[in-house]
Scaffold this motif. Structure first.
Motif, PDB file in Angstrom:
ATOM      1  N   ALA A 107       1.365  -3.345 -13.102  1.00  0.00           N
ATOM      2  CA  ALA A 107       0.677  -3.771 -11.886  1.00  0.00           C
ATOM      3  C   ALA A 107       1.489  -4.805 -11.136  1.00  0.00           C
ATOM      4  O   ALA A 107       2.284  -5.549 -11.720  1.00  0.00           O
ATOM      5  CB  ALA A 107      -0.700  -4.342 -12.230  1.00  0.00           C
ATOM      6  N   ALA A 108       1.290  -4.853  -9.827  1.00  0.00           N
ATOM      7  CA  ALA A 108       1.943  -5.846  -8.971  1.00  0.00           C
ATOM      8  C   ALA A 108       0.967  -6.250  -7.880  1.00  0.00           C
ATOM      9  O   ALA A 108       0.111  -5.456  -7.469  1.00  0.00           O
ATOM     10  CB  ALA A 108       3.222  -5.277  -8.366  1.00  0.00           C
ATOM     11  N   ALA A 109       1.094  -7.497  -7.412  1.00  0.00           N
ATOM     12  CA  ALA A 109       0.163  -8.044  -6.432  1.00  0.00           C
ATOM     13  C   ALA A 109       0.809  -8.169  -5.057  1.00  0.00           C
ATOM     14  O   ALA A 109       1.995  -8.485  -4.939  1.00  0.00           O
ATOM     15  CB  ALA A 109      -0.332  -9.404  -6.899  1.00  0.00           C
ATOM     16  N   PHE A 110      -0.016  -7.934  -4.023  1.00  0.00           N
ATOM     17  CA  PHE A 110       0.447  -8.029  -2.641  1.00  0.00           C
ATOM     18  C   PHE A 110      -0.667  -8.668  -1.815  1.00  0.00           C
ATOM     19  O   PHE A 110      -1.842  -8.299  -1.965  1.00  0.00           O
ATOM     20  CB  PHE A 110       0.791  -6.646  -2.097  1.00  0.00           C
ATOM     21  N   ALA A 111      -0.317  -9.603  -0.963  1.00  0.00           N
ATOM     22  CA  ALA A 111      -1.310 -10.321  -0.169  1.00  0.00           C
ATOM     23  C   ALA A 111      -1.433  -9.709   1.223  1.00  0.00           C
ATOM     24  O   ALA A 111      -0.427  -9.461   1.895  1.00  0.00           O
ATOM     25  CB  ALA A 111      -0.935 -11.793  -0.056  1.00  0.00           C
ATOM     26  N   ALA A 112      -2.678  -9.438   1.645  1.00  0.00           N
ATOM     27  CA  ALA A 112      -2.908  -8.925   2.993  1.00  0.00           C
ATOM     28  C   ALA A 112      -4.394  -8.940   3.298  1.00  0.00           C
ATOM     29  O   ALA A 112      -5.229  -8.715   2.418  1.00  0.00           O
ATOM     30  CB  ALA A 112      -2.375  -7.505   3.145  1.00  0.00           C
ATOM     31  N   ASP A 113      -4.697  -9.206   4.544  1.00  0.00           N
ATOM     32  CA  ASP A 113      -6.049  -9.000   5.066  1.00  0.00           C
ATOM     33  C   ASP A 113      -6.070  -7.564   5.565  1.00  0.00           C
ATOM     34  O   ASP A 113      -5.329  -7.218   6.501  1.00  0.00           O
ATOM     35  CB  ASP A 113      -6.308  -9.984   6.207  1.00  0.00           C
ATOM     36  N   VAL A 114      -6.887  -6.721   4.962  1.00  0.00           N
ATOM     37  CA  VAL A 114      -6.842  -5.288   5.281  1.00  0.00           C
ATOM     38  C   VAL A 114      -7.349  -4.969   6.676  1.00  0.00           C
ATOM     39  O   VAL A 114      -7.226  -3.835   7.139  1.00  0.00           O
ATOM     40  CB  VAL A 114      -7.628  -4.459   4.237  1.00  0.00           C
ATOM     41  N   THR A 115      -7.935  -5.951   7.363  1.00  0.00           N
ATOM     42  CA  THR A 115      -8.375  -5.713   8.735  1.00  0.00           C
ATOM     43  C   THR A 115      -7.300  -6.078   9.752  1.00  0.00           C
ATOM     44  O   THR A 115      -7.492  -5.865  10.952  1.00  0.00           O
ATOM     45  CB  THR A 115      -9.652  -6.515   9.048  1.00  0.00           C
ATOM     46  N   ASP A 116      -6.181  -6.618   9.282  1.00  0.00           N
ATOM     47  CA  ASP A 116      -5.079  -7.012  10.160  1.00  0.00           C
ATOM     48  C   ASP A 116      -3.980  -5.954  10.072  1.00  0.00           C
ATOM     49  O   ASP A 116      -3.369  -5.760   9.012  1.00  0.00           O
ATOM     50  CB  ASP A 116      -4.544  -8.381   9.726  1.00  0.00           C
ATOM     51  N   ALA A 117      -3.714  -5.274  11.175  1.00  0.00           N
ATOM     52  CA  ALA A 117      -2.766  -4.153  11.165  1.00  0.00           C
ATOM     53  C   ALA A 117      -1.377  -4.574  10.698  1.00  0.00           C
ATOM     54  O   ALA A 117      -0.735  -3.861   9.915  1.00  0.00           O
ATOM     55  CB  ALA A 117      -2.685  -3.525  12.554  1.00  0.00           C
ATOM     56  N   GLY A 118      -0.907  -5.718  11.155  1.00  0.00           N
ATOM     57  CA  GLY A 118       0.421  -6.173  10.765  1.00  0.00           C
ATOM     58  C   GLY A 118       0.516  -6.493   9.284  1.00  0.00           C
ATOM     59  O   GLY A 118       1.480  -6.103   8.610  1.00  0.00           O
ATOM     60  N   GLN A 119      -0.485  -7.214   8.768  1.00  0.00           N
ATOM     61  CA  GLN A 119      -0.482  -7.557   7.346  1.00  0.00           C
ATOM     62  C   GLN A 119      -0.626  -6.308   6.480  1.00  0.00           C
ATOM     63  O   GLN A 119       0.002  -6.194   5.423  1.00  0.00           O
ATOM     64  CB  GLN A 119      -1.617  -8.539   7.042  1.00  0.00           C
ATOM     65  N   LEU A 120      -1.457  -5.379   6.928  1.00  0.00           N
ATOM     66  CA  LEU A 120      -1.649  -4.144   6.171  1.00  0.00           C
ATOM     67  C   LEU A 120      -0.357  -3.344   6.089  1.00  0.00           C
ATOM     68  O   LEU A 120       0.030  -2.875   5.009  1.00  0.00           O
ATOM     69  CB  LEU A 120      -2.752  -3.312   6.821  1.00  0.00           C
ATOM     70  N   GLN A 121       0.339  -3.209   7.200  1.00  0.00           N
ATOM     71  CA  GLN A 121       1.588  -2.445   7.205  1.00  0.00           C
ATOM     72  C   GLN A 121       2.643  -3.122   6.350  1.00  0.00           C
ATOM     73  O   GLN A 121       3.392  -2.443   5.628  1.00  0.00           O
ATOM     74  CB  GLN A 121       2.096  -2.284   8.635  1.00  0.00           C
ATOM     75  N   LYS A 122       2.711  -4.455   6.403  1.00  0.00           N
ATOM     76  CA  LYS A 122       3.688  -5.169   5.574  1.00  0.00           C
ATOM     77  C   LYS A 122       3.405  -4.951   4.099  1.00  0.00           C
ATOM     78  O   LYS A 122       4.323  -4.745   3.294  1.00  0.00           O
ATOM     79  CB  LYS A 122       3.678  -6.665   5.882  1.00  0.00           C
ATOM     80  N   ALA A 123       2.112  -4.980   3.715  1.00  0.00           N
ATOM     81  CA  ALA A 123       1.762  -4.742   2.314  1.00  0.00           C
ATOM     82  C   ALA A 123       2.181  -3.343   1.883  1.00  0.00           C
ATOM     83  O   ALA A 123       2.730  -3.151   0.794  1.00  0.00           O
ATOM     84  CB  ALA A 123       0.256  -4.942   2.109  1.00  0.00           C
ATOM     85  N   ILE A 124       1.942  -2.355   2.744  1.00  0.00           N
ATOM     86  CA  ILE A 124       2.328  -0.980   2.434  1.00  0.00           C
ATOM     87  C   ILE A 124       3.839  -0.871   2.280  1.00  0.00           C
ATOM     88  O   ILE A 124       4.340  -0.225   1.342  1.00  0.00           O
ATOM     89  CB  ILE A 124       1.812  -0.019   3.522  1.00  0.00           C
ATOM     90  N   ASP A 125       4.584  -1.509   3.172  1.00  0.00           N
ATOM     91  CA  ASP A 125       6.045  -1.485   3.085  1.00  0.00           C
ATOM     92  C   ASP A 125       6.518  -2.149   1.791  1.00  0.00           C
ATOM     93  O   ASP A 125       7.434  -1.648   1.112  1.00  0.00           O
ATOM     94  CB  ASP A 125       6.661  -2.198   4.290  1.00  0.00           C
TER      95      ASP A 125
END
Length: 240
Positions: A53-71
């Motif tokens: 497992a690995a952790a990633f920080a993002a607010d899933v309602t924020d498009a920029g943060q969501l895309q960065k987490a996916i990347d």
């Protein structure tokens, strides 16, 4: 080949149950949450259980943060094979009656349960379709299926989410990509909502009994949806 599941809006209820179930099947687990430290602790707990497992920080309602987490997930664990959108709002964001619902009262539930799933789908679906394989799994509650005026603003948002996922499921048929909605009609064991209701029972109007369901059961249901890939939605935990 080892696959990756990313759980967006990871929590101690649905998130933990799903991570353990898929981890048991050999999946790597990407934990996505707003609190980076909490996400890291959750990843450590899974690692201690023998799950990669690995952790990633993002607010899933924020498009920029969501895309960065996916990347970041893709760079760290490889392509996302299964995405689970399990983010839920605090019950305190509810409206006490349908008559008190206004546009402002819909902001949180619509952003969380409709806009965010759309952002997630648009970020992940094209690559999944190109690979000819993938799954997009979403979660819902009881207020869309049953008339619960004290959760009216959430019921409206969940109805919109349900329509979106069902249409998505139909349009993805034949692409190798599956989209499904898990409708949960019970309080989830170990979840924030369960703790809040136990500490503040006045949040639930008199006469309404809320059944309980374990996070392990929900993990099993999501695994069944992923492997069967048949229906656009599954109801669990609702009274008979």
């Amino acid at each position: 080949m080892t696959r990756t599941i990313a759980i967006f809006g990871y929590g101690p209820g649905l998130g933990v149950g799903t991570a353990r179930r898929f981890g048991k099947e050999g999946f790597r687990v990407a934990i996505v949450g707003r609190d980076a430290e909490r996400a890291s602790r959750n990843a450590d707990h899974l690692t201690a259980e023998g799950i990669e497992a690995a952790a990633f920080a993002a607010d899933v309602t924020d498009a920029g943060q969501l895309q960065k987490a996916i990347d970041d997930i893709t760079a760290t664990l490889g392509p996302i094979d299964v995405a689970v959108h399990g983010a839920a709002a605090d019950p305190s964001a509810r409206t006490p009656s349908t008559l008190e619902v206004d546009v402002a009262a819909l902001s949180i539930p619509i952003t969380l349960k409709l806009h965010s799933p759309i952002l997630l789908t648009r970020a992940l679906a094209p690559a999944m379709i190109e690979r000819g394989d993938g799954a997009l799994l979403f979660s819902s509650g009881s207020s869309e299926r049953h008339l619960l005026p004290y959760l009216a603003n959430f019921g409206v948002a969940l109805a919109a989410q349900r329509a979106y996922v069902r249409q998505l499921h139909a349009e993805l048929r034949g692409t190798g990509v599956y989209a499904g909605l898990l409708n949960i009609g019970a309080l989830i064991g170990n979840s924030k909502a369960e703790r809040l209701v136990d500490e503040h029972p006045e949040l639930v109007p008199p006469g309404i009994e809320l059944p309980r369901i374990t996070n392990a059961e929900l993990g099993d249901h999501y695994w069944r949806m992923y492997t069967d890939r048949t229906h656009d939605e599954l109801d669990v935990g609702f009274p008979a």
